[in-house]
Design a protein around this motif. Structure first.
Motif, PDB file in Angstrom:
ATOM      1  N   PHE A  72     -25.455  52.744 -87.010  1.00 36.83           N
ATOM      2  CA  PHE A  72     -24.904  51.667 -87.828  1.00 36.83           C
ATOM      3  C   PHE A  72     -23.397  51.623 -87.576  1.00 36.83           C
ATOM      4  O   PHE A  72     -22.673  52.521 -88.006  1.00 36.83           O
ATOM      5  N   ASP A  73     -22.947  50.593 -86.895  1.00 38.39           N
ATOM      6  CA  ASP A  73     -21.533  50.522 -86.571  1.00 38.39           C
ATOM      7  C   ASP A  73     -20.699  50.168 -87.800  1.00 38.39           C
ATOM      8  O   ASP A  73     -19.520  50.518 -87.880  1.00 38.39           O
ATOM      9  N   ARG A  74     -21.300  49.464 -88.750  1.00 42.32           N
ATOM     10  CA  ARG A  74     -20.607  49.145 -89.994  1.00 42.32           C
ATOM     11  C   ARG A  74     -21.414  49.708 -91.159  1.00 42.32           C
ATOM     12  O   ARG A  74     -22.085  48.983 -91.895  1.00 42.32           O
ATOM     13  N   PHE A  75     -21.328  51.028 -91.282  1.00 39.78           N
ATOM     14  CA  PHE A  75     -21.997  51.704 -92.390  1.00 39.78           C
ATOM     15  C   PHE A  75     -20.955  51.994 -93.459  1.00 39.78           C
ATOM     16  O   PHE A  75     -19.851  52.453 -93.149  1.00 39.78           O
ATOM     17  N   TYR A  76     -21.302  51.718 -94.711  1.00 40.45           N
ATOM     18  CA  TYR A  76     -20.341  51.813 -95.808  1.00 40.45           C
ATOM     19  C   TYR A  76     -20.783  52.828 -96.858  1.00 40.45           C
ATOM     20  O   TYR A  76     -21.955  52.844 -97.266  1.00 40.45           O
ATOM     21  N   ALA A  77     -19.841  53.657 -97.291  1.00 38.93           N
ATOM     22  CA  ALA A  77     -20.054  54.498 -98.459  1.00 38.93           C
ATOM     23  C   ALA A  77     -20.052  53.607 -99.696  1.00 38.93           C
ATOM     24  O   ALA A  77     -19.368  52.588 -99.745  1.00 38.93           O
ATOM     25  N   PRO A 308     -23.801  45.009 -91.515  1.00 35.40           N
ATOM     26  CA  PRO A 308     -23.370  45.988 -92.513  1.00 35.40           C
ATOM     27  C   PRO A 308     -24.527  46.572 -93.319  1.00 35.40           C
ATOM     28  O   PRO A 308     -25.437  45.857 -93.744  1.00 35.40           O
ATOM     29  N   VAL A 309     -24.461  47.890 -93.517  1.00 33.39           N
ATOM     30  CA  VAL A 309     -25.443  48.654 -94.292  1.00 33.39           C
ATOM     31  C   VAL A 309     -24.653  49.655 -95.123  1.00 33.39           C
ATOM     32  O   VAL A 309     -23.571  50.091 -94.711  1.00 33.39           O
ATOM     33  N   ALA A 310     -25.171  50.025 -96.302  1.00 30.88           N
ATOM     34  CA  ALA A 310     -24.425  50.910 -97.191  1.00 30.88           C
ATOM     35  C   ALA A 310     -25.310  52.013 -97.752  1.00 30.88           C
ATOM     36  O   ALA A 310     -26.544  51.962 -97.653  1.00 30.88           O
ATOM     37  N   THR A 311     -24.666  52.997 -98.355  1.00 36.88           N
ATOM     38  CA  THR A 311     -25.419  54.143 -98.899  1.00 36.88           C
ATOM     39  C   THR A 311     -26.379  53.728-100.000  1.00 36.88           C
ATOM     40  O   THR A 311     -27.405  54.384-100.195  1.00 36.88           O
ATOM     41  N   PHE A 312     -26.078  52.650-100.724  1.00 34.51           N
ATOM     42  CA  PHE A 312     -27.024  52.237-101.765  1.00 34.51           C
ATOM     43  C   PHE A 312     -28.262  51.558-101.191  1.00 34.51           C
ATOM     44  O   PHE A 312     -29.201  51.259-101.928  1.00 34.51           O
ATOM     45  N   ASP A 313     -28.292  51.329 -99.875  1.00 33.01           N
ATOM     46  CA  ASP A 313     -29.495  50.821 -99.213  1.00 33.01           C
ATOM     47  C   ASP A 313     -30.473  51.934 -98.845  1.00 33.01           C
ATOM     48  O   ASP A 313     -31.630  51.661 -98.504  1.00 33.01           O
ATOM     49  N   ILE A 314     -30.028  53.186 -98.885  1.00 35.33           N
ATOM     50  CA  ILE A 314     -30.852  54.298 -98.405  1.00 35.33           C
ATOM     51  C   ILE A 314     -32.152  54.420 -99.200  1.00 35.33           C
ATOM     52  O   ILE A 314     -33.240  54.588 -98.631  1.00 35.33           O
ATOM     53  N   TYR A 315     -32.056  54.359-100.523  1.00 35.07           N
ATOM     54  CA  TYR A 315     -33.229  54.532-101.378  1.00 35.07           C
ATOM     55  C   TYR A 315     -34.332  53.517-101.049  1.00 35.07           C
ATOM     56  O   TYR A 315     -35.450  53.904-100.642  1.00 35.07           O
TER      57      TYR A 315
END
Length: 478
Positions: A72-77, A308-315
């Motif tokens: 993920f090149d644009r992964f967000y915390a 873009p993908v973020a940590t809240f998408d993990i679940y």
């Protein structure tokens, strides 16, 4: 000076966008649900890896993982500091909703976690390393057992050499490098359960490369004379432990049907390699953009995306990939991004909201606290801390006015990002054209309609977050 690859990526140039076209709806190539391992660094910036073009830091294990897996090149915390991002991983929600508004805040046990959902689906669950979401005492509803974990060995915050760690509530003084000890415990857990009849869910949260940077890989003179050498030494030590994990999975015959997802909890400590404006602690890109890699050999995940993908998408994503029904009794901020990973989806369909400094942080000296508890445990004496500490942030439901706008919030509807600073100051950036957020377009007449719409969307979202922190979500699910 960053090399050309890092500069191009930081500027938003898509270096590679490839996917395998796999379908997660199909039955896995190997029988049974996949094992799942979440690995997180503490304070590693997006550009602080070899595969993202850092000029000298050595991360051969992460580089190999990036080559073998999907980047993920644009992964967000979920936030620019540690505790909130960890809560976003656990819940799929903006961390403010769970009252984890800053570092050192406890996550309310009312939240539904990914560990609880996977445990209910038949997984054995374990967490190892820095948790920073609650207590390490056995009778606290905010310890990892209360979050859905069967086994745990944790630090309350960052730890370094010779740490004091809580094993299911009993404090141990361990000798050695904290990140190595963490991996020792992780591998023991995997070996214990690899031949069992349950799939395994494991959370591995490193204490490095957080300061004070006393952990070193073999050869303490590595990067001598380089800027921020101690910081980068800890990144290389961490990388070595990721390599241990990947080799162990192969040696134990687990790698094929194991999903490993790697990221950092917030932006790094060096602006020049943050991949954006500013660094840790900031809602600008440099405080949120972090490394992100996922691999699952059975599905041959491979490629790199700028979506873009973020940590809240993990679940929601992992549940979809594992074929586990999503249980989300409270509003989620994340979305299932398995289509982005498989290549069937090329754009993000849900905006991303961020909000920092609604409240201040609270200091948590892990070794100091756990050492004091250990001494009392060994003496058979009452614990030294106020009993309220084991329930901190659990019973308190301060009612924030719904129109609260304290702190710095942002609303990203790719490629547009609207900032709201202390409620009154707004800034608008086009991240595709201006990834360093230098040119504020909020007063541009051509963007009047866009600014108005995004202000309304951000305000609606922030009000929703306030209702959550006030406890309304839990009332509605009784």
């Amino acid at each position: 000076m960053l090399n050309r690859r890092v500069l191009l990526a930081a500027m938003g140039t898509v270096l590679c966008l490839t996917t395998t076209g796999v379908s997660f709806a199909a039955k896995p190539d190997t029988s049974g649900k996949p094992n799942i391992i979440l690995v997180m660094a503490d304070d590693q910036g997006w550009g602080d890896t070899g595969y993202n073009g850092h000029p000298f830091v050595q991360t051969p294990s992460l580089d190999a993982m990036a080559k073998d897996g999907f980047v993920f090149d644009r992964f967000y915390a979920g936030a620019p500091v540690c505790s909130p991002t960890r809560a976003s991983v656990m819940t799929g929600r903006n961390p403010n909703r769970a009252k984890v508004t800053n570092h050192g805040r406890y996550m309310r046990p009312h939240e539904q976690t990914i560990a609880e959902t996977l445990k209910a689906a038949g997984y054995v669950t374990g967490i190892f390393g820095k948790v920073h979401l609650g207590s390490g005492q056995p009778d606290s509803p905010c310890n990892p057992s209360g979050m859905g974990f069967d086994e745990w060995v944790i630090g309350l915050n960052f730890f370094d050499n010779d740490p004091y760690l809580s094993r299911m509530g009993k404090i141990e003084h361990r000798q050695g490098k904290g990140s190595v000890i963490l991996m020792d415990d992780t591998l023991d857990f995997l070996k214990k359960h690899k031949d069992g009849d349950k799939p395994i869910f494991t959370v591995v949260w490193f204490p490095s490369p957080h300061a004070p940077h006393a952990e070193v890989p073999d050869g303490s003179s590595l990067y001598k004379g380089k800027p921020n050498a101690a910081y980068y030494r800890e990144i290389t030590l961490l990388d070595q432990q990721v390599g241990r994990l990947r080799r162990a999975l192969r040696d134990m015959g687990m790698a094929e049907n194991t999903i490993v997802w790697y990221c950092s909890d917030n932006g790094g400590l060096v602006k020049e390699t943050s991949g954006g404006r500013e660094k840790k602690g900031s809602i600008y890109e440099g405080g949120l953009r972090v490394p992100g890699i996922i691999e699952w050999p059975a599905r041959k995940l491979k490629g790199r995306t700028a979506v873009p993908v973020a940590t809240f998408d993990i679940y929601p994503t992992l549940l979809a990939m594992a074929g586990v029904e999503l249980y989300a009794p409270h509003p989620l901020d994340g979305m299932d991004v398995s289509g982005i990973i498989s290549g069937s989806v090329s754009e993000r369909s849900k905006p991303m909201g961020f909000w920092h400094k609604l409240q201040g942080g609270q200091g948590t000296r892990s070794d100091q606290i756990q050492k004091a508890i250990m001494e009392k445990q060994q003496a058979g004496a009452p614990l030294p801390h106020d009993p309220k500490r084991v329930r901190k942030d659990v019973d308190e439901f301060p009612q924030f006015p719904e129109e609260t706008t304290t702190g710095h919030a942002a609303w990203t509807d790719w490629p547009w990002k609207l900032h709201r600073i202390n409620g009154t100051k707004f800034e608008l950036y086009n991240l595709s054209d201006d990834p360093m957020e230098k040119t504020d377009l909020s007063q541009n007449p051509q963007q009047t309609k866009r600014v108005k719409r995004m202000k309304q969307e951000l305000d609606t979202w922030m009000r929703s977050v306030i209702r959550s922190i006030n406890g309304k979500d839990y009332q509605e699910t009784k």
